[in-house]
Motif scaffolding. Structure first.
Motif, short mmCIF file in Angstrom:
data_model
loop_
_atom_site.label_atom_id
_atom_site.label_comp_id
_atom_site.label_asym_id
_atom_site.label_seq_id
_atom_site.Cartn_x
_atom_site.Cartn_y
_atom_site.Cartn_z
N LEU A 57 1.15 3.37 -5.91
CA LEU A 57 2.41 4.12 -5.98
C LEU A 57 3.01 4.11 -7.39
CD1 LEU A 57 4.05 3.04 -2.59
CD2 LEU A 57 2.76 5.11 -3.11
N LEU A 76 6.40 5.95 -13.39
CA LEU A 76 7.17 6.43 -12.25
C LEU A 76 6.62 5.71 -11.02
CD1 LEU A 76 9.36 8.45 -11.27
CD2 LEU A 76 7.50 10.04 -10.80
N TYR A 78 6.76 5.39 -6.95
CA TYR A 78 7.10 6.14 -5.73
C TYR A 78 7.42 5.16 -4.61
CZ TYR A 78 5.17 10.20 -8.11
OH TYR A 78 4.93 11.20 -9.00
N ASP A 79 8.23 5.61 -3.66
CA ASP A 79 8.50 4.79 -2.48
C ASP A 79 7.37 5.00 -1.47
OD1 ASP A 79 9.03 7.15 -1.03
OD2 ASP A 79 11.21 6.88 -1.09
N GLU A 80 7.52 4.39 -0.30
CA GLU A 80 6.47 4.44 0.71
C GLU A 80 6.24 5.84 1.28
OE1 GLU A 80 8.82 1.59 2.30
OE2 GLU A 80 7.42 -0.09 2.09
N GLN A 81 7.22 6.72 1.12
CA GLN A 81 7.08 8.11 1.56
C GLN A 81 6.64 9.02 0.39
OE1 GLN A 81 9.83 6.21 2.86
NE2 GLN A 81 8.39 5.95 4.56
N HIS A 82 6.23 8.41 -0.71
CA HIS A 82 5.76 9.10 -1.91
C HIS A 82 6.83 9.97 -2.56
CE1 HIS A 82 1.70 7.64 -1.35
NE2 HIS A 82 1.89 7.82 -0.08
N ARG A 83 8.07 9.50 -2.51
CA ARG A 83 9.17 10.14 -3.21
C ARG A 83 9.45 9.34 -4.47
NH1 ARG A 83 12.80 9.95 2.09
NH2 ARG A 83 12.45 7.80 1.48
N PRO A 84 9.77 10.00 -5.59
CA PRO A 84 10.10 9.26 -6.81
C PRO A 84 11.23 8.27 -6.55
CG PRO A 84 9.83 11.58 -7.30
CD PRO A 84 9.82 11.44 -5.79
N TRP A 85 11.04 7.02 -6.96
CA TRP A 85 11.95 5.95 -6.63
C TRP A 85 12.51 5.24 -7.87
CZ3 TRP A 85 10.84 0.44 -6.65
CH2 TRP A 85 11.80 -0.33 -5.98
N ILE A 112 13.24 14.69 -12.53
CA ILE A 112 12.72 13.83 -11.47
C ILE A 112 13.80 12.82 -11.10
CG2 ILE A 112 10.90 12.24 -10.75
CD1 ILE A 112 9.11 13.45 -12.92
N VAL A 114 15.65 9.83 -9.45
CA VAL A 114 15.23 8.55 -8.87
C VAL A 114 16.47 7.69 -8.61
CG1 VAL A 114 12.93 8.53 -9.94
CG2 VAL A 114 14.86 7.56 -11.17
#
Length: 148
Positions: A57, A76, A78-85, A112, A114
């Protein structure tokens, strides 16, 4: 400022034609070892080995569009849902972490969005959580797993 205890690097480094290269374990390729790359490798090493962020991720040096300009972010997550975190901007240890560096990261954040923003140059690292449109300074990076 965050106090980061970097783990022993254990990086693979090679010399070629008078230049140093470092192996990127995530992307499985050799990269020119610049002062900024050294910081990026150590921060990623810390995120994956100490903070337990999943290596799958963590994205590096991907293109982003900023108006008419093409730019590249450093890291970058990502969170577990593959969204930029979380977005991280790395600088060489000789580059001071000032308002200019934060503004660069905030410009990337326009493209992006976050929840967490980080700037680091090796010896110094600063992080913020974006809450209700404000940047709230952090005294440590968030732990993994992310509870969503």
């Amino acid at each position: 400022m965050l106090l980061i205890q970097y783990p022993e690097p254990g990086f693979r480094i090679r010399e070629e034609n008078g230049r140093s290269f470092i192996f990127d374990d995530l992307r499985k390729k050799w990269l020119l070892l610049t002062p900024e790359e050294w910081v990026r490798r150590n921060l990623i090493n810390y995120l994956v080995k100490v903070k337990q962020y999943p290596a799958t991720l963590v994205a590096q040096e991907k293109m982003l569009k900023l108006g008419e300009l093409n730019k590249r972010f450093d890291i970058l997550v990502y969170d577990e849902q593959h969204r930029p975190w979380m977005m991280v901007e790395c600088k060489a240890s000789t580059v001071p972490l000032n308002e200019k560096v934060l503004q660069q990261l905030l410009r990337y954040h326009i493209s992006i969005p976050v929840g967490y923003l980080v700037i680091g140059n090796g010896p110094s690292t600063y992080a913020w959580e974006k809450k209700e449109g404000r940047l709230v300074p952090l005294d440590q990076l968030p732990d993994w797993p992310v509870i969503l």
